[in-house]
Design a protein around this motif. Structure first.
Motif, PDB file in Angstrom:
ATOM      1  N   LEU A 137       0.830  -1.211   0.000  1.00 23.18           N
ATOM      2  CA  LEU A 137       0.000   0.000   0.000  1.00 23.18           C
ATOM      3  C   LEU A 137       0.859   1.253   0.000  1.00 23.18           C
ATOM      4  N   ARG A 138       1.896   1.261   0.809  1.00 22.81           N
ATOM      5  CA  ARG A 138       2.782   2.440   0.834  1.00 22.81           C
ATOM      6  C   ARG A 138       3.441   2.657  -0.525  1.00 22.81           C
ATOM      7  N   SER A 139       3.884   1.593  -1.166  1.00 20.27           N
ATOM      8  CA  SER A 139       4.550   1.742  -2.468  1.00 20.27           C
ATOM      9  C   SER A 139       3.568   2.218  -3.542  1.00 20.27           C
ATOM     10  N   ALA A 140       2.272   2.014  -3.288  1.00 24.12           N
ATOM     11  CA  ALA A 140       1.249   2.506  -4.214  1.00 24.12           C
ATOM     12  C   ALA A 140       0.826   3.935  -3.885  1.00 24.12           C
ATOM     13  N   GLY A 141       1.419   4.513  -2.836  1.00 25.61           N
ATOM     14  CA  GLY A 141       1.136   5.898  -2.498  1.00 25.61           C
ATOM     15  C   GLY A 141       0.177   6.101  -1.342  1.00 25.61           C
ATOM     16  N   VAL A 142      -0.246   5.030  -0.676  1.00 27.73           N
ATOM     17  CA  VAL A 142      -1.140   5.158   0.472  1.00 27.73           C
ATOM     18  C   VAL A 142      -0.320   5.577   1.685  1.00 27.73           C
ATOM     19  N   HIS A 143      -0.794   6.592   2.392  1.00 28.59           N
ATOM     20  CA  HIS A 143      -0.149   6.998   3.648  1.00 28.59           C
ATOM     21  C   HIS A 143      -0.721   6.100   4.739  1.00 28.59           C
ATOM     22  N   VAL A 144       0.096   5.185   5.245  1.00 32.90           N
ATOM     23  CA  VAL A 144      -0.342   4.246   6.274  1.00 32.90           C
ATOM     24  C   VAL A 144       0.186   4.723   7.627  1.00 32.90           C
ATOM     25  N   LEU A 145      -0.736   5.006   8.534  1.00 37.29           N
ATOM     26  CA  LEU A 145      -0.376   5.458   9.873  1.00 37.29           C
ATOM     27  C   LEU A 145      -0.160   4.265  10.782  1.00 37.29           C
ATOM     28  N   HIS A 146       0.837   4.372  11.627  1.00 38.33           N
ATOM     29  CA  HIS A 146       1.044   3.385  12.688  1.00 38.33           C
ATOM     30  C   HIS A 146       1.492   4.137  13.912  1.00 38.33           C
ATOM     31  N   GLY A 147       1.130   3.633  15.058  1.00 37.81           N
ATOM     32  CA  GLY A 147       1.555   4.278  16.281  1.00 37.81           C
ATOM     33  C   GLY A 147       1.413   3.349  17.455  1.00 37.81           C
ATOM     34  N   ALA A 148       2.060   3.703  18.516  1.00 32.97           N
ATOM     35  CA  ALA A 148       2.018   2.889  19.734  1.00 32.97           C
ATOM     36  C   ALA A 148       0.969   3.395  20.708  1.00 32.97           C
ATOM     37  N   ASP A 149       0.147   4.323  20.273  1.00 36.85           N
ATOM     38  CA  ASP A 149      -0.876   4.873  21.161  1.00 36.85           C
ATOM     39  C   ASP A 149      -1.857   3.794  21.588  1.00 36.85           C
ATOM     40  N   THR A 150      -2.374   3.933  22.780  1.00 33.59           N
ATOM     41  CA  THR A 150      -3.395   2.994  23.227  1.00 33.59           C
ATOM     42  C   THR A 150      -4.752   3.384  22.669  1.00 33.59           C
ATOM     43  N   ALA A 151      -4.983   4.652  22.405  1.00 30.63           N
ATOM     44  CA  ALA A 151      -6.235   5.103  21.808  1.00 30.63           C
ATOM     45  C   ALA A 151      -6.074   5.129  20.290  1.00 30.63           C
ATOM     46  N   PHE A 152      -7.179   4.870  19.574  1.00 31.78           N
ATOM     47  CA  PHE A 152      -7.109   4.907  18.115  1.00 31.78           C
ATOM     48  C   PHE A 152      -6.824   6.339  17.664  1.00 31.78           C
ATOM     49  N   PRO A 153      -5.939   6.511  16.675  1.00 29.44           N
ATOM     50  CA  PRO A 153      -5.476   7.861  16.290  1.00 29.44           C
ATOM     51  C   PRO A 153      -6.421   8.593  15.326  1.00 29.44           C
TER      52      PRO A 153
END
Length: 171
Positions: A137-153
């Motif tokens: 997905l990233r290579s296709a241009g999708v900005h994929v968010l990831h984080g260590a937060d306990t709450a959904f971002p």
């Protein structure tokens, strides 16, 4: 200027916050069209009429019938949040068995900015296909968010949609 955000949600607990998220997006100036996976639609079924009234558009989890006009305006940004393990992998592999995954896959070809905020448990994250799917997905241009937060971002997801929409600065 009206900007249209397609907000696609899969069946993960953050989907129950979607009314507030729609209101937050509208406060940022977005016209929101809400699409759901079939399970997310089932989870939100008691609220879909209210969500349709809130957005001003039908809440969709299936395509329109042949010959019927598309009830939504064209998107300026597609935000898939929460995107489950299943949705991320289906999208990356081009397995378009659900409305929202199919439209997200099509949007790759439309040149529309795409943002994904996965909601995936730690065991699924360790599955070897997940990293491959995120990279696809990233290579296709999708900005994929990831984080260590306990709450959904949710706020970060809306910020990323906002950033993706902003036109590039002119030279």
């Amino acid at each position: 200027m009206t900007r249209t955000l397609y907000l696609f949600c899969a069946a993960a607990p953050p989907v129950f916050d979607v009314a507030r998220v729609v209101e937050d997006a509208q406060a940022r100036g977005w016209d929101v069209c809400l699409g759901l996976t079939p399970t997310a639609a089932l989870w939100l079924e008691p609220n879909t009429d209210g969500l349709a009234a809130l957005t001003g558009h039908p809440v969709r989890h299936t395509y329109e019938r042949p010959g019927e006009p598309d009830p939504w305006p064209a998107p300026d940004v597609v935000l898939f949040a929460p995107a489950t393990f299943n949705a991320v992998n289906q999208w990356a592999l081009g397995l378009t068995g659900t409305f929202v995954v199919s439209v997200a896959a099509e949007a790759l070809g439309w040149g529309v900015p795409l943002v994904a905020a996965p909601c995936v448990n730690a065991a699924h994250v360790r599955h070897p296909q997940y990293d491959r799917s995120v990279e696809t997905l990233r290579s296709a241009g999708v900005h994929v968010l990831h984080g260590a937060d306990t709450a959904f971002p949710w706020e970060a997801a809306l910020d990323a949609a906002e950033e993706a929409w902003r036109p590039a600065a002119a030279p």
